[in-house]
Design an enzyme around this catalytic site. Structure first.
Site, PDB file in Angstrom:
ATOM      1  N   GLU A 132       0.843  -1.202   0.000  1.00 13.44           N
ATOM      2  CA  GLU A 132       0.000   0.000   0.000  1.00 13.44           C
ATOM      3  C   GLU A 132       0.877   1.250   0.000  1.00 13.44           C
ATOM      4  OE1 GLU A 132      -2.320  -0.234   3.588  1.00 13.44           O
ATOM      5  OE2 GLU A 132      -2.747  -2.360   3.270  1.00 13.44           O
ATOM      6  N   LYS A 171       2.151   4.665   1.347  1.00 10.61           N
ATOM      7  CA  LYS A 171       2.080   5.274   2.674  1.00 10.61           C
ATOM      8  C   LYS A 171       1.712   6.735   2.471  1.00 10.61           C
ATOM      9  CE  LYS A 171       4.495   5.505   7.069  1.00 10.61           C
ATOM     10  NZ  LYS A 171       4.277   6.906   7.412  1.00 10.61           N
ATOM     11  N   ASP A 186       0.868  10.496   3.151  1.00  4.78           N
ATOM     12  CA  ASP A 186       1.498  11.415   4.095  1.00  4.78           C
ATOM     13  C   ASP A 186       0.454  12.396   4.613  1.00  4.78           C
ATOM     14  OD1 ASP A 186       3.544  12.322   5.586  1.00  4.78           O
ATOM     15  OD2 ASP A 186       4.614  13.310   3.958  1.00  4.78           O
ATOM     16  N   TYR A 243      -7.072   2.377   5.190  1.00  6.36           N
ATOM     17  CA  TYR A 243      -6.068   1.324   5.049  1.00  6.36           C
ATOM     18  C   TYR A 243      -6.224   0.191   6.059  1.00  6.36           C
ATOM     19  CZ  TYR A 243      -3.699   4.377   8.469  1.00  6.36           C
ATOM     20  OH  TYR A 243      -3.399   5.166   9.540  1.00  6.36           O
ATOM     21  N   LYS A 289      10.467   3.518   3.663  1.00  6.68           N
ATOM     22  CA  LYS A 289      10.371   4.950   3.356  1.00  6.68           C
ATOM     23  C   LYS A 289      11.125   5.293   2.068  1.00  6.68           C
ATOM     24  CE  LYS A 289       8.824   7.624   6.088  1.00  6.68           C
ATOM     25  NZ  LYS A 289       9.011   8.053   7.461  1.00  6.68           N
ATOM     26  N   CYS A 303      28.767  42.983 -13.756  1.00  4.23           N
ATOM     27  CA  CYS A 303      28.671  41.586 -14.178  1.00  4.23           C
ATOM     28  C   CYS A 303      29.878  40.805 -13.631  1.00  4.23           C
ATOM     29  CB  CYS A 303      28.642  41.513 -15.700  1.00  4.23           C
ATOM     30  SG  CYS A 303      28.801  39.831 -16.328  1.00  4.23           S
ATOM     31  N   CYS A 332      32.121  39.827 -17.011  1.00  5.05           N
ATOM     32  CA  CYS A 332      32.796  40.799 -17.882  1.00  5.05           C
ATOM     33  C   CYS A 332      32.942  42.176 -17.235  1.00  5.05           C
ATOM     34  CB  CYS A 332      32.058  40.925 -19.217  1.00  5.05           C
ATOM     35  SG  CYS A 332      30.484  41.773 -19.083  1.00  5.05           S
ATOM     36  N   CYS A 350      23.187  41.678 -17.371  1.00  7.09           N
ATOM     37  CA  CYS A 350      24.496  42.230 -17.697  1.00  7.09           C
ATOM     38  C   CYS A 350      24.326  43.056 -18.958  1.00  7.09           C
ATOM     39  CB  CYS A 350      25.477  41.085 -17.945  1.00  7.09           C
ATOM     40  SG  CYS A 350      26.902  41.576 -18.927  1.00  7.09           S
ATOM     41  N   CYS A 409      30.406  40.057 -23.370  1.00 10.14           N
ATOM     42  CA  CYS A 409      30.485  39.254 -22.152  1.00 10.14           C
ATOM     43  C   CYS A 409      30.735  37.785 -22.508  1.00 10.14           C
ATOM     44  CB  CYS A 409      29.185  39.402 -21.368  1.00 10.14           C
ATOM     45  SG  CYS A 409      29.125  38.376 -19.893  1.00 10.14           S
TER      46      CYS A 409
HETATM   47  S1  IVH Z   1      -0.998   0.876   8.831  1.00  9.10           S
HETATM   48  C1  IVH Z   1      -0.753  -1.457  12.344  1.00  9.10           C
HETATM   49  N1  IVH Z   1      -1.113   1.677   6.340  1.00  9.10           N
HETATM   50  O1  IVH Z   1       1.660   5.803   8.776  1.00  9.10           O
HETATM   51  C2  IVH Z   1      -0.401  -0.532  11.275  1.00  9.10           C
HETATM   52  N2  IVH Z   1      -0.446   3.243   8.004  1.00  9.10           N
HETATM   53  O2  IVH Z   1       3.947   5.322  10.514  1.00  9.10           O
HETATM   54  C3  IVH Z   1      -0.866   0.843  11.497  1.00  9.10           C
HETATM   55  N3  IVH Z   1      -0.011   5.489   7.123  1.00  9.10           N
HETATM   56  O3  IVH Z   1      -0.026   6.151  11.851  1.00  9.10           O
HETATM   57  C4  IVH Z   1      -0.757   1.728  10.345  1.00  9.10           C
HETATM   58  N4  IVH Z   1      -0.475   5.027   5.028  1.00  9.10           N
HETATM   59  O4  IVH Z   1      -0.866   7.495   9.789  1.00  9.10           O
HETATM   60  C5  IVH Z   1      -0.833   2.019   7.615  1.00  9.10           C
HETATM   61  N5  IVH Z   1      -1.298   2.253   4.104  1.00  9.10           N
HETATM   62  C6  IVH Z   1      -1.020   2.582   5.372  1.00  9.10           C
HETATM   63  C7  IVH Z   1      -0.636   3.895   5.723  1.00  9.10           C
HETATM   64  C8  IVH Z   1      -0.347   4.187   7.059  1.00  9.10           C
HETATM   65  C9  IVH Z   1      -0.109   5.969   5.883  1.00  9.10           C
HETATM   66  C10 IVH Z   1       0.417   6.273   8.305  1.00  9.10           C
HETATM   67  C11 IVH Z   1      -0.522   6.176   9.484  1.00  9.10           C
HETATM   68  C12 IVH Z   1       0.283   5.582  10.597  1.00  9.10           C
HETATM   69  C13 IVH Z   1       1.676   5.906  10.183  1.00  9.10           C
HETATM   70  C14 IVH Z   1       2.659   4.925  10.770  1.00  9.10           C
END
Ligand code: IVH
Length: 675
Positions: free
Chosen positions: A116, A118, A120, A228, A317, A411, A414, A429, A435
């Site tokens: 999945e 992650k 932000d 998620y 990450k 400049c 030059c 310039c 130049c």
């Molecule tokens: S699972 C038991 N899945 O990342 C697992 N977290 O660093 C709990 N986050 O607090 C989290 N995308 O805010 C999970 N696909 C994803 C996620 C995700 C973003 C964030 C979430 C969590 C933090 C953990």
């Protein structure tokens, strides 16, 4: 039947319809009706509810913004703790995670992982009872969080009532609230216009928006939700896999990521990671890595937890896109047209996957906007292939010896005076072709692939040729001989001969390449092509005045002024004469006929493209007969939008204009032989 009963029936039908369209729009990404029609339904419902306040219910789609502001957030105890994730930062660490999982399970072969993105943003828990959203909370310390129900209700992609026929008695959905790029930029732009504080990044903006005590403020923020995972579940059996749980949530009407995949074993996880890292820049929202979760819930239970993170999941990450470093100083570079650009010299820092030690600062307005001083601690950002940027100064960390940054009076190359026109951001310039910096850049541009295309005449060689006084202008290139070239550093007879052959080949060109190669200000490829097509011959162009020039599509007073000014300089006329004498020539200009694939079509480019610049794309579209315009209007036929497209795309959508992404553009160009 009483009129009230009639209204009750219509209200229910409208709510059903609106919920259905919300689901199509936010969960399936597949809207059935235009926004205007949706707005009509919503307005009709609001009207009826105003007339019959006794029929208003909390789960009505009109009730996203409830009562007034709260005094403080209540606390919520999570029935099942909200865990966090362990991070890994390299392939080796991910392999080690997978090895530990397999060892604990006594599984030699591969384990299936749910992959999945992650997201932000901010973790949020949402509780649905009999399908109705009753409570939303932040993660807090994992055990207790804050009750942000009123704020979460304002997020359009969160269903207030699940559209499922038989929802479970109690269902806790967990996921991320985040702010997509476009909304973030738009919000910051408006805040800056009003002189208000802007947010540093989309994650802070999402967090700040959820922390509002007044839900009307949250409602005005462009937040989205994506699920998620599951928490509490009563009245339905737990799916056997994480991927199955997410598929089920989607069926219940909850939004989940479209990027989910199940990977068999760690190799497939790594391949997914690599693919997503490439896609990252093209996504509408920020992701900071990939989450890998053991897919089988039974195996998850066997693996269990350590302190606050599960043993069955990990976040891999991406390299950070923003890092802190020191601004060592600012140097000033001189461009082809004399433009003086401040360039930040940075203490080398690893950001976005590469080591960065320079970043352009564009112009002095940007230096002032950032409030930069030499010696400052700064935040450097590099996202995707985008050039590194200094995004912010940490003023609170300013050292006592920090020095102000001033535009040089002369400049740096030059020594000619630096000039800045009234109201212009760019300083220049005044040395012109005296130049050396401008000479080099002019020659580099002339020899570049899309101008005269002299293969082998690169930056290093031009540097030597100009520094030794062998070449001062583009016409001197055609006077070079083998002996001179072979005598230069890193050049032998063979490469000298090769270069001379390339120089000879460059003499057969086209009028538009020639005009582009001259490097007149504001005359890019598309404008050069438009000029060539309009005037047909160099003589006709040389004879044109500003008024005639403005007859050319997309040539306004500024461009016309630059062209007239360029040809008015006797040295430039003499240079053109020498180039023609050297044998540069082109065939008669071809005008695209009415049968050209894009004849009569107006196209607008917006956002960033990956495979080519917007300018290059414009030139290719023009070759296929299109008129390339700068702004979207009812007369626009096609809008080509890359990532980061903003108001132009929104306008195109509002006007119902055809929108292409870069893939469609590339496909069209290649099918029409313009790639
Ligand atoms: S699972 C038991 N899945 O990342 C697992 N977290 O660093 C709990 N986050 O607090 C989290 N995308 O805010 C999970 N696909 C994803 C996620 C995700 C973003 C964030 C979430 C969590 C933090 C953990």
């Amino acid at each position: 039947m009483s009129p009230g009963a009639d209204a009750a029936g219509e209200i229910e039908r409208l709510r059903e319809q609106i919920r259905h369209h919300n689901h199509r729009y936010y969960v399936l990404d597949d809207p059935l009706i235009p926004d205007s029609e949706y707005d009509r339904l919503l307005r009709r419902l609001q009207e009826l509810e105003r007339a019959h306040p006794e029929l208003v219910s909390a789960d009505s789609p009109t009730q996203r913004v409830g009562a007034g502001p709260l005094a403080a957030f209540a606390t919520v105890r999570h029935e099942i703790p909200m865990l966090s994730l362990d991070n890994v930062f390299s392939e080796d660490e991910l392999r080690a995670f997978d090895r530990r999982v397999r060892e604990r399970l006594g599984d030699e072969a591969g384990v299936d992982y749910c992959c999945e993105p992650k997201l932000d943003g901010v973790a949020v828990s949402m509780l649905y009872e009999q399908g109705v959203l009753v409570r939303a909370a932040t993660r807090g310390d994992g055990t207790t969080g804050e009750d942000i129900t009123a704020n979460v209700r304002t997020i359009a992609s969160v269903p207030l009532r699940l559209p499922a026929a038989v929802p479970p008695q109690r269902l806790e959905v967990r996921g991320e609230v985040y702010m997509p790029h476009r909304g973030f930029e738009e919000m910051n732009r408006r805040a800056a216009q009003r002189g208000e504080k802007t947010f540093v990044n989309p994650r802070n903006a999402a967090a700040g928006s959820l922390r509002q005590l007044d839900p009307r403020i949250t409602a005005a923020r462009p937040l989205e939700f994506c699920a998620y995972g599951l928490g509490v579940l009563d009245g339905a059996s737990m799916p056997a896999t994480q991927s199955g749980a997410l598929a089920w949530l989607r069926e219940l009407g909850v939004r989940t990521s479209g990027e989910l995949r199940v990977a068999r074993g760690v190799e497939e996880c790594l391949a997914y990671y690599a693919r997503m890292q490439e896609r990252r820049a093209a996504l509408r929202y920020d992701i900071d890595g990939i989450v890998f979760k053991v897919d089988s819930v039974a195996l998850q239970q066997r693996l269990g937890f350590v302190s606050r993170a599960p043993r069955w999941a990990v976040a891999h990450k991406f390299p950070a896109q923003e890092e802190m470093t020191t601004l060592l100083g600012v140097e000033f570079q001189v461009g082809r047209t004399g433009a003086i650009t401040p360039v930040a010299r940075l203490a080398p820092v690893f950001v976005g996957g590469v080591t960065v030690s320079n970043a352009t600062l564009h112009n002095m307005d940007e230096v002032r906007r950032l409030g930069l001083m030499a010696g400052d601690t700064v935040i450097v950002r590099r996202a995707g292939d985008v050039i590194p940027q200094v995004v912010r100064v940490l003023e609170e960390q300013r050292a006592p010896h920090a020095r102000a940054i001033a535009l040089p009076v002369n400049c740096p190359v030059c020594g000619s005076p630096v000039e800045q026109g009234e109201g212009e951001a760019v300083a220049r310039c005044s040395g012109g072709l005296v130049c050396a910096a401008q000479q080099k850049e002019t020659i580099r541009h002339f020899a570049s692939r899309r101008a005269l295309d002299i293969e082998g005449l690169g930056e290093k060689l031009i540097e030597q040729l100009v520094d030794q006084g062998v070449v001062r202008n583009v016409a001197d290139i055609y006077a070079l001989d083998e002996a001179t070239l072979a005598g230069l550093e890193r050049m032998g007879e063979k490469s000298a001969r090769k270069l001379l052959a390339a120089i000879a080949r460059s003499k057969r060109t086209t009028l538009d390449r020639f005009l582009y190669g001259l490097g007149m200000r504001e005359v890019g490829e598309a404008t050069a092509l438009a000029l060539a097509r309009h005037f047909g011959t160099l003589e006709a162009l040389l004879a044109a005045d500003a008024g005639e020039l403005q007859q050319v599509p997309d040539v306004g007073p500024v461009v016309a002024g630059h062209v007239v000014a360029f040809f008015a300089v006797p040295e430039n006329r003499a240079l053109i004469g020498r180039l023609l004498e050297a044998g540069i020539a082109w065939p008669a200009v071809e005008k695209p006929g009415a049968s050209a694939p894009l004849a009569g079509k107006t196209v607008v480019l917006t956002g960033t493209l990956e495979a080519m610049t917007r300018e290059e794309a414009g030139e290719r579209l023009a070759r296929l007969g299109a008129k390339v315009a700068g702004s979207v209007s009812a007369r626009t036929h096609i809008v080509i939008a890359g990532p980061g497209a903003g108001s132009k795309l929104a306008r195109a959508e509002a006007l119902g204009i055809e929108v292409w992404d870069e893939a469609q553009l590339l496909d069209f160009l290649s099918r029409n032989g313009a790639d």
